[in-house]
Design a protein around this motif. Sequence first.
Motif, PDB file in Angstrom:
ATOM      1  N   UNK A   1      -2.270 -47.019 -12.561  1.00 19.27           N
ATOM      2  CA  UNK A   1      -2.633 -48.284 -13.188  1.00 19.27           C
ATOM      3  C   UNK A   1      -1.336 -48.880 -13.723  1.00 19.27           C
ATOM      4  N   UNK A   2      -1.066 -50.110 -13.343  1.00 24.10           N
ATOM      5  CA  UNK A   2       0.196 -50.748 -13.699  1.00 24.10           C
ATOM      6  C   UNK A   2      -0.045 -52.197 -14.116  1.00 24.10           C
TER       7      UNK A   2
ATOM      8  N   UNK B   1      -3.410 -53.666 -12.540  1.00 23.91           N
ATOM      9  CA  UNK B   1      -3.689 -53.399 -11.131  1.00 23.91           C
ATOM     10  C   UNK B   1      -3.934 -51.913 -10.935  1.00 23.91           C
ATOM     11  N   UNK B   2      -4.746 -51.576  -9.950  1.00 31.34           N
ATOM     12  CA  UNK B   2      -4.934 -50.191  -9.544  1.00 31.34           C
ATOM     13  C   UNK B   2      -4.269 -50.022  -8.188  1.00 31.34           C
ATOM     14  N   UNK B   3      -3.274 -49.132  -8.145  1.00 31.73           N
ATOM     15  CA  UNK B   3      -2.574 -48.846  -6.897  1.00 31.73           C
ATOM     16  C   UNK B   3      -2.804 -47.389  -6.529  1.00 31.73           C
ATOM     17  N   UNK B   4      -2.987 -47.142  -5.249  1.00 27.19           N
ATOM     18  CA  UNK B   4      -3.173 -45.776  -4.760  1.00 27.19           C
ATOM     19  C   UNK B   4      -2.141 -45.488  -3.684  1.00 27.19           C
ATOM     20  N   UNK B   5      -1.751 -44.226  -3.598  1.00 30.06           N
ATOM     21  CA  UNK B   5      -0.748 -43.821  -2.619  1.00 30.06           C
ATOM     22  C   UNK B   5      -1.397 -42.954  -1.549  1.00 30.06           C
ATOM     23  N   UNK B   6      -1.087 -43.295  -0.298  1.00 34.04           N
ATOM     24  CA  UNK B   6      -1.622 -42.548   0.839  1.00 34.04           C
ATOM     25  C   UNK B   6      -0.696 -41.387   1.201  1.00 34.04           C
ATOM     26  N   UNK B   7      -1.192 -40.471   1.996  1.00 34.64           N
ATOM     27  CA  UNK B   7      -0.412 -39.318   2.460  1.00 34.64           C
ATOM     28  C   UNK B   7       0.888 -39.740   3.144  1.00 34.64           C
ATOM     29  N   UNK B   8       0.866 -40.879   3.847  1.00 33.25           N
ATOM     30  CA  UNK B   8       2.045 -41.338   4.578  1.00 33.25           C
ATOM     31  C   UNK B   8       3.034 -42.092   3.690  1.00 33.25           C
ATOM     32  N   UNK B   9       2.744 -42.187   2.370  1.00 33.39           N
ATOM     33  CA  UNK B   9       3.643 -42.837   1.430  1.00 33.39           C
ATOM     34  C   UNK B   9       3.354 -44.304   1.176  1.00 33.39           C
ATOM     35  N   UNK B  10       2.456 -44.900   1.922  1.00 33.15           N
ATOM     36  CA  UNK B  10       2.108 -46.310   1.745  1.00 33.15           C
ATOM     37  C   UNK B  10       1.312 -46.479   0.448  1.00 33.15           C
ATOM     38  N   UNK B  11       1.690 -47.487  -0.345  1.00 36.62           N
ATOM     39  CA  UNK B  11       0.988 -47.793  -1.590  1.00 36.62           C
ATOM     40  C   UNK B  11       0.071 -48.987  -1.346  1.00 36.62           C
ATOM     41  N   UNK B  12      -1.196 -48.825  -1.708  1.00 37.66           N
ATOM     42  CA  UNK B  12      -2.200 -49.877  -1.545  1.00 37.66           C
ATOM     43  C   UNK B  12      -2.665 -50.352  -2.908  1.00 37.66           C
TER      44      UNK B  12
ATOM     45  N   UNK C   1      -9.077 -47.483 -14.750  1.00 35.30           N
ATOM     46  CA  UNK C   1      -9.238 -46.031 -14.657  1.00 35.30           C
ATOM     47  C   UNK C   1     -10.646 -45.680 -14.175  1.00 35.30           C
ATOM     48  N   UNK C   2     -11.645 -46.388 -14.649  1.00 35.49           N
ATOM     49  CA  UNK C   2     -13.021 -46.128 -14.204  1.00 35.49           C
ATOM     50  C   UNK C   2     -13.180 -46.395 -12.710  1.00 35.49           C
ATOM     51  N   UNK C   3     -12.501 -47.415 -12.206  1.00 37.57           N
ATOM     52  CA  UNK C   3     -12.553 -47.675 -10.764  1.00 37.57           C
ATOM     53  C   UNK C   3     -11.879 -46.546  -9.989  1.00 37.57           C
ATOM     54  N   UNK C   4     -10.754 -46.064 -10.507  1.00 35.59           N
ATOM     55  CA  UNK C   4     -10.073 -44.934  -9.856  1.00 35.59           C
ATOM     56  C   UNK C   4     -10.981 -43.701  -9.847  1.00 35.59           C
ATOM     57  N   UNK C   5     -11.669 -43.469 -10.957  1.00 33.41           N
ATOM     58  CA  UNK C   5     -12.611 -42.346 -11.026  1.00 33.41           C
ATOM     59  C   UNK C   5     -13.758 -42.534 -10.044  1.00 33.41           C
ATOM     60  N   UNK C   6     -14.218 -43.777  -9.869  1.00 36.66           N
ATOM     61  CA  UNK C   6     -15.319 -44.023  -8.935  1.00 36.66           C
ATOM     62  C   UNK C   6     -14.881 -43.803  -7.484  1.00 36.66           C
TER      63      UNK C   6
ATOM     64  N   UNK D   1      -5.323 -40.021 -13.295  1.00 34.75           N
ATOM     65  CA  UNK D   1      -4.778 -41.357 -13.050  1.00 34.75           C
ATOM     66  C   UNK D   1      -3.565 -41.550 -13.949  1.00 34.75           C
ATOM     67  N   UNK D   2      -2.454 -41.953 -13.378  1.00 37.81           N
ATOM     68  CA  UNK D   2      -1.266 -42.249 -14.169  1.00 37.81           C
ATOM     69  C   UNK D   2      -1.323 -43.708 -14.611  1.00 37.81           C
ATOM     70  N   UNK D   3      -0.774 -43.981 -15.811  1.00 36.54           N
ATOM     71  CA  UNK D   3      -0.740 -45.335 -16.337  1.00 36.54           C
ATOM     72  C   UNK D   3       0.708 -45.695 -16.639  1.00 36.54           C
TER      73      UNK D   3
END
Length: 90
Positions: free
Chosen positions: A20-21, A31-42, A71-76, A82-84
């Motif tokens: 969360x940034x 914003x909620x950003x997630x990182x994929x196995x290949x390193x791409x941030x979505x 954070x609740x969206x990340x949990x869902x 979740x890092x902030x």
Amino acid sequence: MKLEKLRVYFEAGDLISALVTPAFSDGKGWLLQVKRQNGVVLTMQLDKKKSLGATGFREQERVFKSIDAAVKSAESIGFKEVKVNTVFKH
């Protein structure tokens, strides 16, 4: 990327972290950003698209009003941790 697709990626083991940034330098939005196995941030997107007039539509980033909501969206999605980041980086 939309919530439902992020859940599919998580269940497949493709998402490795959530962050969360700040969305803006004034701290009004997250914003909620997630990182994929290949390193791409979505970045999580709204379910609806923003109209660009005659040029079509584009997906719009979801801006959360609070850290808790992001954070609740990340949990869902399935994340247990979740890092902030509280510092805005342009």
